[in-house]
Design an enzyme around this catalytic site. Sequence first.
Site, PDB file in Angstrom:
ATOM      1  N   LYS A 126      77.840 -75.351  82.927  1.00 35.86           N
ATOM      2  CA  LYS A 126      77.278 -75.930  83.638  1.00 35.86           C
ATOM      3  C   LYS A 126      78.559 -75.308  85.105  1.00 35.86           C
ATOM      4  O   LYS A 126      79.302 -75.862  85.187  1.00 35.86           O
ATOM      5  CB  LYS A 126      77.533 -77.222  83.500  1.00 35.86           C
ATOM      6  CG  LYS A 126      76.890 -78.192  85.150  1.00 35.86           C
ATOM      7  CD  LYS A 126      76.695 -79.391  84.552  1.00 35.86           C
ATOM      8  CE  LYS A 126      76.438 -80.672  85.585  1.00 35.86           C
ATOM      9  NZ  LYS A 126      76.028 -82.193  85.283  1.00 35.86           N
ATOM     10  N   ASP A 131      78.884 -82.413  92.878  1.00 32.67           N
ATOM     11  CA  ASP A 131      78.007 -82.943  92.425  1.00 32.67           C
ATOM     12  C   ASP A 131      77.146 -84.247  92.939  1.00 32.67           C
ATOM     13  O   ASP A 131      77.750 -85.444  93.146  1.00 32.67           O
ATOM     14  CB  ASP A 131      77.196 -83.283  90.705  1.00 32.67           C
ATOM     15  CG  ASP A 131      75.746 -83.377  90.624  1.00 32.67           C
ATOM     16  OD1 ASP A 131      75.014 -84.030  91.460  1.00 32.67           O
ATOM     17  OD2 ASP A 131      75.764 -84.462  89.306  1.00 32.67           O
ATOM     18  N   LYS A 154      74.137 -90.558  94.115  1.00 30.40           N
ATOM     19  CA  LYS A 154      75.381 -91.508  94.133  1.00 30.40           C
ATOM     20  C   LYS A 154      75.907 -92.537  94.465  1.00 30.40           C
ATOM     21  O   LYS A 154      75.239 -92.179  95.433  1.00 30.40           O
ATOM     22  CB  LYS A 154      76.001 -90.006  92.778  1.00 30.40           C
ATOM     23  CG  LYS A 154      75.839 -89.338  91.598  1.00 30.40           C
ATOM     24  CD  LYS A 154      77.518 -88.434  91.125  1.00 30.40           C
ATOM     25  CE  LYS A 154      76.718 -87.855  90.366  1.00 30.40           C
ATOM     26  NZ  LYS A 154      75.780 -88.056  89.156  1.00 30.40           N
ATOM     27  N   ASP A 197      82.548 -81.543  88.477  1.00 33.59           N
ATOM     28  CA  ASP A 197      81.631 -80.730  87.952  1.00 33.59           C
ATOM     29  C   ASP A 197      80.915 -79.219  87.869  1.00 33.59           C
ATOM     30  O   ASP A 197      79.747 -78.451  87.103  1.00 33.59           O
ATOM     31  CB  ASP A 197      79.852 -81.845  88.953  1.00 33.59           C
ATOM     32  CG  ASP A 197      78.846 -81.582  87.644  1.00 33.59           C
ATOM     33  OD1 ASP A 197      78.957 -81.986  86.350  1.00 33.59           O
ATOM     34  OD2 ASP A 197      77.433 -82.135  88.566  1.00 33.59           O
ATOM     35  N   ASP A 255      69.617 -86.137  90.267  1.00 36.23           N
ATOM     36  CA  ASP A 255      70.591 -86.246  89.356  1.00 36.23           C
ATOM     37  C   ASP A 255      71.021 -85.680  88.277  1.00 36.23           C
ATOM     38  O   ASP A 255      72.437 -85.754  87.355  1.00 36.23           O
ATOM     39  CB  ASP A 255      71.485 -87.806  89.840  1.00 36.23           C
ATOM     40  CG  ASP A 255      73.291 -87.791  89.292  1.00 36.23           C
ATOM     41  OD1 ASP A 255      73.763 -86.873  89.794  1.00 36.23           O
ATOM     42  OD2 ASP A 255      73.572 -88.650  89.708  1.00 36.23           O
ATOM     43  N   GLU A 306      70.739 -82.981  86.896  1.00 34.39           N
ATOM     44  CA  GLU A 306      70.263 -81.260  87.625  1.00 34.39           C
ATOM     45  C   GLU A 306      71.551 -80.336  86.894  1.00 34.39           C
ATOM     46  O   GLU A 306      70.793 -79.430  86.829  1.00 34.39           O
ATOM     47  CB  GLU A 306      71.424 -81.279  88.920  1.00 34.39           C
ATOM     48  CG  GLU A 306      72.654 -81.209  89.373  1.00 34.39           C
ATOM     49  CD  GLU A 306      73.956 -82.299  88.570  1.00 34.39           C
ATOM     50  OE1 GLU A 306      72.863 -83.253  88.515  1.00 34.39           O
ATOM     51  OE2 GLU A 306      74.605 -82.131  88.646  1.00 34.39           O
ATOM     52  N   ARG A 323      70.858 -79.897  83.485  1.00 36.12           N
ATOM     53  CA  ARG A 323      70.219 -78.928  82.950  1.00 36.12           C
ATOM     54  C   ARG A 323      69.451 -77.847  83.380  1.00 36.12           C
ATOM     55  O   ARG A 323      68.603 -77.055  83.002  1.00 36.12           O
ATOM     56  CB  ARG A 323      69.469 -80.492  82.029  1.00 36.12           C
ATOM     57  CG  ARG A 323      68.657 -81.521  82.833  1.00 36.12           C
ATOM     58  CD  ARG A 323      68.028 -82.986  82.403  1.00 36.12           C
ATOM     59  NE  ARG A 323      69.570 -83.441  82.127  1.00 36.12           N
ATOM     60  CZ  ARG A 323      69.590 -84.856  81.622  1.00 36.12           C
ATOM     61  NH1 ARG A 323      68.471 -85.101  80.845  1.00 36.12           N
ATOM     62  NH2 ARG A 323      71.435 -85.608  81.730  1.00 36.12           N
TER      63      ARG A 323
HETATM   64  N1  BES Z   1      77.379 -84.277  86.755  1.00 41.02           N
HETATM   65  C1  BES Z   1      77.446 -86.291  86.020  1.00 41.02           C
HETATM   66  C2  BES Z   1      77.870 -86.195  85.260  1.00 41.02           C
HETATM   67  C3  BES Z   1      78.775 -86.661  85.518  1.00 41.02           C
HETATM   68  C4  BES Z   1      79.328 -88.049  84.654  1.00 41.02           C
HETATM   69  C5  BES Z   1      80.156 -85.537  84.923  1.00 41.02           C
HETATM   70  C6  BES Z   1      80.300 -88.845  85.230  1.00 41.02           C
HETATM   71  C7  BES Z   1      81.284 -86.860  84.452  1.00 41.02           C
HETATM   72  C8  BES Z   1      81.374 -88.057  84.567  1.00 41.02           C
HETATM   73  C9  BES Z   1      75.481 -85.339  85.975  1.00 41.02           C
HETATM   74  O1  BES Z   1      74.785 -84.566  86.579  1.00 41.02           O
HETATM   75  C10 BES Z   1      74.495 -86.234  85.850  1.00 41.02           C
HETATM   76  O2  BES Z   1      74.678 -87.099  87.010  1.00 41.02           O
HETATM   77  N2  BES Z   1      73.947 -87.125  84.960  1.00 41.02           N
HETATM   78  C11 BES Z   1      73.326 -88.559  84.658  1.00 41.02           C
HETATM   79  C12 BES Z   1      71.562 -87.878  84.174  1.00 41.02           C
HETATM   80  C13 BES Z   1      70.636 -89.091  84.481  1.00 41.02           C
HETATM   81  C14 BES Z   1      70.247 -88.888  86.043  1.00 41.02           C
HETATM   82  C15 BES Z   1      69.560 -88.579  83.356  1.00 41.02           C
HETATM   83  C16 BES Z   1      73.771 -89.534  84.379  1.00 41.02           C
HETATM   84  O3  BES Z   1      74.745 -89.618  83.456  1.00 41.02           O
HETATM   85  O4  BES Z   1      73.989 -90.079  84.917  1.00 41.02           O
HETATM   86 ZN    ZN Z   2      76.053 -82.850  87.196  1.00 42.57          ZN
HETATM   87 MN    MN Z   3      74.427 -85.338  88.531  1.00 40.43          MN
END
Ligand code: BES
Ligand code: ZN
Ligand code: MN
Length: 510
Positions: free
Chosen positions: A269, A274, A281, A292, A351, A353, A355
């Site tokens: 990824k 992000d 966020k 990220d 968010d 993104e 996947r």
């Molecule tokens: N990049 C984030 C995940 C992340 C969170 C990485 C904290 C490092 C530290 C990812 O893109 C994300 O935002 N995931 C969401 C998914 C949800 C919207 C299904 C999450 O984990 O809240």
């Molecule tokens: Zn992310």
């Molecule tokens: Mn995200």
Amino acid sequence: MQLQFRNDPIERIPADAVVLGILEGTKRPAGSARAVDAAAGGAITACLAQGDFTGRREQVVVLYPKGRVRTKRIVLVGLGAEKDLTVERVRQAAGRAAARARELGVGELATVVHGAGAGGLDPAACAQAVVEGASLANYSYDRYRTRDKSKSRRVKTLILAEADAKKMAEVKRGAARGRTGAEAVAFVRDLCNTPSLDMTPRQVAERALTLADKEARITVKALDENELKRLKMGSFLGVAKGSDEPPRLLVLEYVPEGKPLGTVALVGKGITFDTGGISLKPAEGMEKMKYDMSGAAAVLGVFHALRRIQPQVRVIGLAPMTENMPGGHAIKPGDVLIAMNGMTIEVNNTDAEGRLVLCDGINYARRFYKPDAIIDIATLTGAVVIALGSQASGIMGNDEALLTRVKEASDRSGERVWELPTWPEYADLMKSDVADLKNSGGREAGTIAGAMFLAPFAEGTPWVHMDIAGTAWNDKDKPYAPKGSSGVAVRLLLDLLENWEPNGTARGRR
Ligand code: BES
Ligand code: ZN
Ligand code: MN
């Protein structure tokens, strides 16, 4: 850090400091510590007798010896209990000792290969671990530091002392391997510590292109947005729409000399920042989202090392790189994207993104390279940080044999992983009312849901998903990782590739 080797007893080596590992509960120093103790008039025995230092894991004490030793300092580092002594403990001890030496301004640091003597562990593995631990602890990111240089002080030379001439060849081999791995990890850390302003998809592409190496049979391509449109990567391109920075798909290939044992595809990824997109966020802590791209960076790190470590397996590296930004062209919740394999995806949360870029990367790997195994590496979910913290990456997959290989590489490299289930019922979380899939299943089983989204794109190929959101960044110093990007997964993946065996003996697919 320079490496030197000395076929001499450690007490005869002149240095700014000498590192000795001590097992927990040691009363009388043994092995090389005993020789140093004798030459230094019992300084170590005296320290142990006071009970100030017990040899507990990661504990460090510095002694200023008199007598016949030729070092200015003795750094004692705890190896923990004898029954728990592992190569990873050796790596941690070497890291803690180097970190202290560095604080003290030590230039030349001499060490024995902890674990390889009385510890009875494999000398090459221990030498590798000592070099990894010391070099990784010696890392610092100082690209933007213009005034206070004290934080960027580093140990300049590491001297490995091995008195037993018969072991020296193994020690040298392990040390060289350790250095290659540590340099790759430092390369990854630099990529992820650099703010997104100076690490855009195009800038990552520039760095990736420097990894091409004809002699090592490594090629690198960077596909631009026009090529991605032609490939119909609608999911990946959907994420890129909100950004003014154009996306890039990095495609790396390593071909071994002679007949390959198989093909492994690594998909990382690569979100250079992000923001969450329209599902923005919160401000607090958002600055960390420059990491990220840690999955993509790990893939590049593997190729950094493949220039020297040349395993007998073909390796494909894929890194879909883009920012995730809100903006006038950004995708909005409810939008439906069409992935490269034709599947439709309702984006109910912009968010989620990671996947969306990975699924097209996985599909690209299968379509053009027919790999025997796919491993994707991603900072995918906040949920894995809650579940496992910073001690282990989450792994999930569709193939028992591949999962086992990953766990074995984890044990050898010291990069911990923990498996979460992928029972078919979890796939219900990703069902959409309007499309084939939706990209967010809400808060429930968040890490597993990420894997369930990706599973259909890998279907038919053994696949493991590594969620490194909790392990790719350290908020506090670790024994061999100063705070910031950890460079996780590179060492595990290299170990996996080095020990790759041809398929056929697969222990049953799920
Ligand atoms: N990049 C984030 C995940 C992340 C969170 C990485 C904290 C490092 C530290 C990812 O893109 C994300 O935002 N995931 C969401 C998914 C949800 C919207 C299904 C999450 O984990 O809240
Ligand atoms: Zn992310
Ligand atoms: Mn995200």
